[in-house]
Design an enzyme around this catalytic site. Structure first.
Site, PDB file in Angstrom:
ATOM      1  N   THR A   1      -8.516   6.531  -2.043  1.00 54.80           N
ATOM      2  CA  THR A   1      -9.894   6.067  -2.270  1.00 54.80           C
ATOM      3  C   THR A   1     -10.894   7.197  -2.064  1.00 54.80           C
ATOM      4  OG1 THR A   1      -9.943   5.215   0.010  1.00 54.80           O
ATOM      5  CG2 THR A   1      -9.503   3.627  -1.748  1.00 54.80           C
TER       6      THR A   1
ATOM      7  N   LYS B   1       0.860  14.597   1.359  1.00 57.60           N
ATOM      8  CA  LYS B   1      -0.525  14.834   0.933  1.00 57.60           C
ATOM      9  C   LYS B   1      -0.792  16.323   0.712  1.00 57.60           C
ATOM     10  CE  LYS B   1      -2.278  10.600   3.087  1.00 57.60           C
ATOM     11  NZ  LYS B   1      -2.830   9.906   1.902  1.00 57.60           N
TER      12      LYS B   1
ATOM     13  N   HIS C   1       0.800  -1.229   0.000  1.00 62.24           N
ATOM     14  CA  HIS C   1       0.000   0.000   0.000  1.00 62.24           C
ATOM     15  C   HIS C   1       0.830   1.275   0.000  1.00 62.24           C
ATOM     16  CE1 HIS C   1      -4.183  -1.351   0.486  1.00 62.24           C
ATOM     17  NE2 HIS C   1      -3.682  -2.369   1.140  1.00 62.24           N
TER      18      HIS C   1
ATOM     19  N   LYS D   1     -14.525   8.286  -4.164  1.00 63.09           N
ATOM     20  CA  LYS D   1     -15.819   8.605  -3.546  1.00 63.09           C
ATOM     21  C   LYS D   1     -16.310   9.970  -4.006  1.00 63.09           C
ATOM     22  CE  LYS D   1     -14.140   5.976   0.352  1.00 63.09           C
ATOM     23  NZ  LYS D   1     -13.313   6.093   1.571  1.00 63.09           N
TER      24      LYS D   1
ATOM     25  N   LYS E   1      -8.199  13.992   4.448  1.00 70.88           N
ATOM     26  CA  LYS E   1      -7.298  12.841   4.491  1.00 70.88           C
ATOM     27  C   LYS E   1      -6.307  13.033   5.632  1.00 70.88           C
ATOM     28  CE  LYS E   1      -6.467  13.442   0.081  1.00 70.88           C
ATOM     29  NZ  LYS E   1      -6.531  12.190  -0.629  1.00 70.88           N
ATOM     30  N   ARG E   2      -5.598  11.979   5.955  1.00 68.46           N
ATOM     31  CA  ARG E   2      -4.569  12.038   6.990  1.00 68.46           C
ATOM     32  C   ARG E   2      -3.619  13.200   6.715  1.00 68.46           C
ATOM     33  NH1 ARG E   2       0.345   9.012   6.798  1.00 68.46           N
ATOM     34  NH2 ARG E   2      -0.487   7.986   4.957  1.00 68.46           N
TER      35      ARG E   2
END
Length: 841
Positions: free
Chosen positions: A684, A582, A385, A688, A576-577
């Site tokens: 993911t 990110k 992952h 969505k 998100k985290r």
């Protein structure tokens, strides 16, 4: 005994299933066991409400009502759950066992009711009884069983496997506390315990008759207030299973998620107890119960890492003992193991399954090494992952020596044979030997768990096309060259039942009105929307549904936080985290530039914007916490500035979880997927958002690349460096150049560095200067900022054209069919597991 028939006759069935034949089918489907549904007046809900609580009606509150409804729903599905297991036992199909340290399942009530096809009528019945459905849902905590995308993916996979009638079982740990509850104080993140099991969980079923014993080569003693390992004194943990139902859509297959709780054997040191050392006598009990108390202990310390190490072994040992017991009930020939069992390792965390399965086959089955190794490899498969080196786990050899010496001996033998193979195939290439070795040499010798997972399995898959490509070309290049046939890509997906049908009723109805309902289990059907994207009525229905979702989200936000938002503004989200790669900081820099433009040109005409952030920072990740603080300070300054008030708004939503995402994603106009290219494995949340009609502004990274391929890049707002450009510019990239040569970037950074956003806390954002300029801007925020702003301008121009915006949004929805977890699971089943559906009669 009461019945589902009572609920059905009261209207607890979909409107389409109220005919006599459909009524009969549902009664037969859910009453398939020895307990007949009689339709008497002492209905399930009322019995649970009174008899479980032993309270008068006036004393019963919302939580008790939730538990009564949830237990009633569990009663309805129980006989299908039993029949599912009976069918698997009788037909003996090959079964999938999915091992994961995380299952981010969220809340279960609404999802189970939806998948049982009892949704609309359940709400009708509760309304008749004056029970508020939404108040009821709020009584259920999000299950504290996961953290981020890895755990949410596992939950989606379980949903898809049950819906597709694949015989499968999830294995995880029953954490008493989740990661943590996030609160925001003075703009900064604070962590408080997430005791999600404080009240009884109505879904789980303890299976005390199926406990397993997990041996360790040491014991533990309470010393100085903490538990310390005692070498040379072997001990055991007891794995206690708790089962949760996994309801497939349609309610026919009910698979199982089995979660393990750690307990001590039923004995303690009586001499210590009788001499008055009560706590010391119970040290083993305290140690055992502590093991599964917390999800992902803080691994910033050696103690936290050690606890994580034992958690992973406990999950693997308990699960393999259980599945082997299941296998041996119907199969006595060990050689058939790969024909009956497929074990999927969700990331490196369950990698100890390799030496543990070898230990079982060598020491219990008494097979020879070669046969045991062949069976192990053909049974196990591994999903990677991440490309981040720190996420590829490495455990100190000394921990194996002290706690799991037999496993270490097996790992050493695997490594000896591996190195012999490397030297035979690549003569003279000692560099390759060092890189592929399972043992990393150094001041502290460590076992490379990712290498062990690849070598010990028949399949290694990435989770997006670019991720798999980079995995093979960079992260584990040497092993990919040795075993190219083992590597494949399985792009992630999400379940459309939870993330569209349940979460976005308005859009779901719009889709069904246009193309029918078959998309719920065949998301590829959404492509039928493509030729309709220009239809005015469909566009208007889409825009009406989006505004309705915004209003619902605002209502929830106001009730829970007191915050209010403008439903006519652009909802621009990044959830998100919190992590440097990110790039929440890049998003914040964009907002600073937009804010600075308005300060300098207050008469500029802009569509109001609401920027929404949500996500948790790891407790020990200080820079991520500084970024959260900066976002909140930025929000405060903008709110207080009359020049921009009503035109720009920033909101950081605390304690992000699945339930929040179910409300926010349908309401979102713009999805930010802006990771540094080459760092996001898949993502993911991007899927969505796409499925729910948000347009994506993002980099060419993870699954966003494939999403843009499906919808057409003209329907995305892509920007920034590619993964190759990021890698190629590493040696010469200088962020100072952007500061010196771009006036807008310089002005934005000067605002931050001059304490404009931290007037009461001067210098608090110095770590941002260090990250962006002093330390070289490793994740290339400044390199991509100008391109980001250019894409943002195109986005704003399009939003000013509702017809053009809605057309592109509908094309995104129509192109999201590939990103159903049903498609992903179909690929796993056919290409990795070799399993077939096993319908439940």
């Amino acid at each position: 005994m009461t019945s589902v028939e009572t609920q059905i006759q009261s209207g607890v069935v979909p409107a389409r299933a109220t005919g006599a034949n459909e009524l009969s089918k549902l009664i037969k489907q859910y009453g398939c066991g020895p307990v007949e549904f009689t339709g008497t007046e002492d209905a399930l809900y009322e019995r649970h409400l009174v008899f479980d609580n032993v309270l008068e009606a006036a004393e019963i509150g919302a939580r008790e009502r939730f538990e009564a409804v949830a237990r009633s729903v569990r009663d309805v599905l129980s006989q299908r759950w039993i029949r599912t297991e009976e069918t698997y036992d009788r037909k003996d199909p090959k079964r999938v066992y999915y091992l994961s340290m995380e299952f981010l399942i969220g809340r279960s009530l609404a999802n189970n009711v939806t998948n049982l096809l009892l949704d609309d009528a359940t709400k009708r019945v509760l309304k008749e009884q004056k029970v508020d459905w939404y108040e009821l849902l709020e009584q259920e905590p999000d299950a504290g069983l996961g953290n981020g995308g890895l755990g949410r993916l596992a939950a989606c996979f379980l949903d898809s496997m049950a819906t597709m009638e694949i015989p499968a079982m999830g294995y995880g740990l029953r954490y008493q506390y989740g990661m943590f509850k996030q609160t925001i104080q003075d703009g900064g993140q604070h962590e408080v315990p997430d005791n999600w099991l404080r009240r009884p969980d109505p879904w789980e079923v303890p299976r005390l008759h199926e406990t397993v014993e997990v041996p360790l080569n040491c014991s533990f003693k309470l010393s100085g207030g903490s538990l310390r390992a005692v070498l040379g004194q072997p001990s055991s943990l007891i794995g206690v299973p708790f089962d949760r139902p996994v309801v497939g859509y349609g309610g026919k297959t009910i698979n199982t998620l089995r979660l393990w709780e750690a307990a001590a054997p039923d004995y303690f040191n009586f001499q210590e107890f009788s001499s008055g050392d009560f706590v010391g006598a119970l040290a083993e009990t305290l140690q055992a119960e502590s093991l599964t108390r917390v999800l992902y202990p803080d691994d910033h310390t050696a103690k936290g890492q050690g606890l994580r190490f034992v958690q992973e072994y406990f999950l693997v040992a308990s699960s393999l003992a259980d599945l082997v017991r299941r296998f041996r009930k119907t199969d006595t020939d060990w050689r058939t193991l790969p024909d009956k069992v497929a074990i999927q390792l969700n990331d490196t965390h369950p990698t100890m399954a390799v030496p543990e399965l070898m230990r079982i086959l060598l020491d219990q089955a008494h097979l020879g090494w070669d046969e045991a190794w062949d069976l192990t490899q053909r049974t196990l498969a591994y999903t990677n992952h991440t490309l981040l080196p720190e996420a590829l786990e490495k455990w100190p050899v000394i921990w194996f020596e002290r706690m799991l010496p037999r496993h270490l001996a097996i790992i050493y033998e695997i490594n000896r044979r591996l190195i012999d193979e490397v030297r035979r195939r690549f003569r003279g290439d000692e560099g390759r030997v060092q890189r592929v070795s399972l043992v990393e040499e150094g001041a502290e010798r460590k076992i490379r768990m990712a290498n062990l997972a690849i070598v010990g399995s028949h399949s290694t898959n990435g989770v997006a096309a670019i991720h798999t490509q980079l995995l093979r070309a960079m992260t584990v290049k040497d092993l990919a060259e040795m075993y190219p046939q083992r590597f494949s890509n399985k792009t992630n997906g999400v379940t459309p039942r939870r993330w569209l049908l349940m979460s976005n009723r308005a859009l779901s109805q719009t889709i069904s009105d246009a193309i029918g309902q078959s998309w719920v289990t065949d998301l590829g059907q959404l492509k039928k929307l493509k030729p309709l994207a220009g239809d005015q009525a469909l566009r208007q229905a889409f825009l009406k549904g989006k505004r309705q979702a915004k209003v619902h989200f605002i209502d929830w936000l106001t009730r829970t936080t007191g915050e209010t938002l403008d439903a006519d503004s652009i909802f621009d989200c990044q959830i998100k985290r919190i992590h440097e790669y990110k790039r929440q900081l890049l998003n914040a820099l964009r907002i600073v530039v937009l804010y600075d433009r308005l300060r300098k040109n207050p008469n500029s005409e802009i569509t109001p914007r609401t920027f929404l952030f949500a996500g948790k920072a790891a407790p020990a990740y200080q820079l991520a916490k500084v970024i959260i603080k900066f976002i909140n300070n930025l929000a405060g300054v903008i709110d207080a500035d009359p020049i921009v008030r009503g035109r720009l708004k920033v909101v950081f939503l605390p304690d992000y979880n699945v339930s929040m995402a179910e409300r926010l994603i349908p309401a979102t106009d713009v999805s930010n997927q802006i990771s540094t290219a080459g760092y996001e494995a898949s993502g993911t949340s991007n899927m969505k958002f796409m499925m729910n009609g948000a347009l994506t502004i993002g980099t060419r990274d993870g699954a966003t690349i494939e999403m843009a391929e499906e919808a057409g890049e003209e329907n995305f707002f892509l920007f920034g460096l590619t993964a190759k450009e990021v890698a190629d510019s590493r040696s010469w990239y200088k962020p100072q150049w952007h500061y010196d040569n771009d006036a807008e970037i310089r002005a934005a950074l000067d605002l931050i560095f001059s304490d404009y956003f931290s007037r009461n806390e001067p210098g608090i954002f110095a770590p941002l200067r260090d990250a962006l300029l002093t330390h070289g801007d490793y994740y290339m925020h400044l390199a991509d900022l100008k391109s980001y702003l250019e894409a943002d301008q195109k986005l704003r121009d399009l939003y000013a054209d509702p017809a053009g915006w809605s057309r592109k949004a509908i094309l995104n929805v129509a192109s999201s069919g590939k990103f159903s977890s049903d498609r992903t699971i179909a690929e796993y089943a056919a290409e990795i597991w070799d399993v077939k559906a096993c319908p439940i009669p």
